[in-house]
Motif scaffolding. Structure first.
Motif, PDB file in Angstrom:
ATOM      1  N   ASP A  47      54.791  47.047  15.835  1.00 46.45           N
ATOM      2  CA  ASP A  47      55.657  48.182  15.503  1.00 46.45           C
ATOM      3  C   ASP A  47      56.351  48.770  16.721  1.00 46.45           C
ATOM      4  O   ASP A  47      57.219  49.637  16.589  1.00 46.45           O
ATOM      5  N   VAL A  48      55.953  48.352  17.914  1.00 44.85           N
ATOM      6  CA  VAL A  48      56.496  48.917  19.148  1.00 44.85           C
ATOM      7  C   VAL A  48      57.660  48.047  19.616  1.00 44.85           C
ATOM      8  O   VAL A  48      57.473  46.878  19.937  1.00 44.85           O
ATOM      9  N   PRO A  49      58.861  48.629  19.664  1.00 41.66           N
ATOM     10  CA  PRO A  49      60.012  47.839  20.099  1.00 41.66           C
ATOM     11  C   PRO A  49      59.996  47.619  21.603  1.00 41.66           C
ATOM     12  O   PRO A  49      59.288  48.312  22.347  1.00 41.66           O
ATOM     13  N   ALA A  50      60.772  46.664  22.065  1.00 39.63           N
ATOM     14  CA  ALA A  50      60.936  46.434  23.501  1.00 39.63           C
ATOM     15  C   ALA A  50      62.176  47.153  24.024  1.00 39.63           C
ATOM     16  O   ALA A  50      62.283  47.445  25.210  1.00 39.63           O
ATOM     17  N   VAL A  51      63.093  47.436  23.111  1.00 38.76           N
ATOM     18  CA  VAL A  51      64.375  48.056  23.436  1.00 38.76           C
ATOM     19  C   VAL A  51      64.747  48.967  22.275  1.00 38.76           C
ATOM     20  O   VAL A  51      64.456  48.647  21.120  1.00 38.76           O
ATOM     21  N   ARG A  81      70.475  49.778  39.912  1.00 35.58           N
ATOM     22  CA  ARG A  81      70.126  48.389  39.629  1.00 35.58           C
ATOM     23  C   ARG A  81      68.667  48.275  39.204  1.00 35.58           C
ATOM     24  O   ARG A  81      67.854  49.152  39.484  1.00 35.58           O
ATOM     25  N   PHE A  82      68.341  47.172  38.541  1.00 37.00           N
ATOM     26  CA  PHE A  82      67.017  46.918  37.965  1.00 37.00           C
ATOM     27  C   PHE A  82      66.651  48.025  36.972  1.00 37.00           C
ATOM     28  O   PHE A  82      65.537  48.547  36.972  1.00 37.00           O
ATOM     29  N   VAL A  83      67.615  48.360  36.146  1.00 36.89           N
ATOM     30  CA  VAL A  83      67.435  49.399  35.137  1.00 36.89           C
ATOM     31  C   VAL A  83      67.880  48.881  33.765  1.00 36.89           C
ATOM     32  O   VAL A  83      68.554  49.583  33.017  1.00 36.89           O
ATOM     33  N   GLY A  84      67.470  47.655  33.434  1.00 37.30           N
ATOM     34  CA  GLY A  84      67.833  47.078  32.141  1.00 37.30           C
ATOM     35  C   GLY A  84      67.217  47.851  30.988  1.00 37.30           C
ATOM     36  O   GLY A  84      66.316  48.682  31.176  1.00 37.30           O
ATOM     37  N   ALA A  85      67.685  47.577  29.795  1.00 30.67           N
ATOM     38  CA  ALA A  85      67.244  48.316  28.612  1.00 30.67           C
ATOM     39  C   ALA A  85      65.743  48.185  28.357  1.00 30.67           C
ATOM     40  O   ALA A  85      65.084  49.159  27.969  1.00 30.67           O
ATOM     41  N   THR A  86      65.175  47.005  28.577  1.00 33.79           N
ATOM     42  CA  THR A  86      63.727  46.818  28.381  1.00 33.79           C
ATOM     43  C   THR A  86      62.952  47.592  29.442  1.00 33.79           C
ATOM     44  O   THR A  86      61.955  48.262  29.137  1.00 33.79           O
ATOM     45  N   THR A  87      63.410  47.519  30.679  1.00 32.18           N
ATOM     46  CA  THR A  87      62.764  48.250  31.771  1.00 32.18           C
ATOM     47  C   THR A  87      62.843  49.749  31.514  1.00 32.18           C
ATOM     48  O   THR A  87      61.869  50.486  31.726  1.00 32.18           O
TER      49      THR A  87
END
Length: 190
Positions: free
Chosen positions: A141-145, A162-168
């Motif tokens: 139930d826990v999304p990654a994004v 930088r290094f701030v992607g949606a998953t991060t």
């Protein structure tokens, strides 16, 4: 895989902590607790960036050394790092020796120092979901994004971070308490 584990202390916890004492302490005392302040959020952003592609327990175990060599993540001090500091960090086995992540942390610190006091905190928290959602009952139930983490990522990247992607950024939102993803039945579930 079960989503909850009961520890020796009788408390049910999100199963990702396993039996590791440091993971349990982090889960019980930090993960999902509202975190504010530019320095604290800069540190969280940096560590989440270093975590990309690795397990969080690796970062937790190296966090004391990260804090030492990155001047307690004081943005002013990190922003002043030069090529010599980059080389020093690349030789330090106590941290993740990834040049791109080190350079991103220094560059991100420089961007934070250009912001008004409290601006990073205000910016990041502006993406915290306003509508509550159902508490997850399982890891599935826990999304990654989410739409919010994607929007946060886009805005930070637009500003040069930088290094701030949606998953991060979703992981940051969870750990900084912007989102409460403690599994239903976990003693920490609100």
């Amino acid at each position: 895989m079960t989503s909850l584990l009961t520890g020796a202390d009788g408390r049910a916890r999100c199963a990702w902590v396993g039996a590791d004492a440091e993971y349990q302490r982090y889960h019980d005392e930090e993960w999902g607790v509202a975190l504010h302040g530019d320095r604290a959020l800069f540190e969280k952003m940096a560590l989440e960036g270093f975590q990309a592609g690795l397990s969080w327990i690796t970062i937790l175990r190296k966090r004391p050394r990260f804090r030492e060599v990155f001047e307690r993540f004081d943005p002013e001090r990190v922003a002043a790092f030069d090529d010599g500091d980059v080389e020093r960090l690349m030789l330090d086995a106590g941290i993740i020796r990834n040049r791109a992540k080190i350079l991103a942390t220094i560059g991100n610190a420089r961007l934070v120092t250009e912001m008004a006091d409290g601006e990073l905190d205000e910016l990041m928290w502006s993406f915290a979901p306003t509508a509550s959602r159902a508490r997850p009952t399982a890891f599935a139930d826990v999304p990654a994004v989410t739409a919010e983490s994607t929007a946060m990522s886009k805005e930070l990247r637009r500003r040069g971070f930088r290094f701030v992607g949606a998953t991060t950024m979703y992981a940051l939102m969870q750990s900084a308490g912007m989102i409460d993803d403690h599994i239903d039945g976990c003693w920490r579930a609100a």
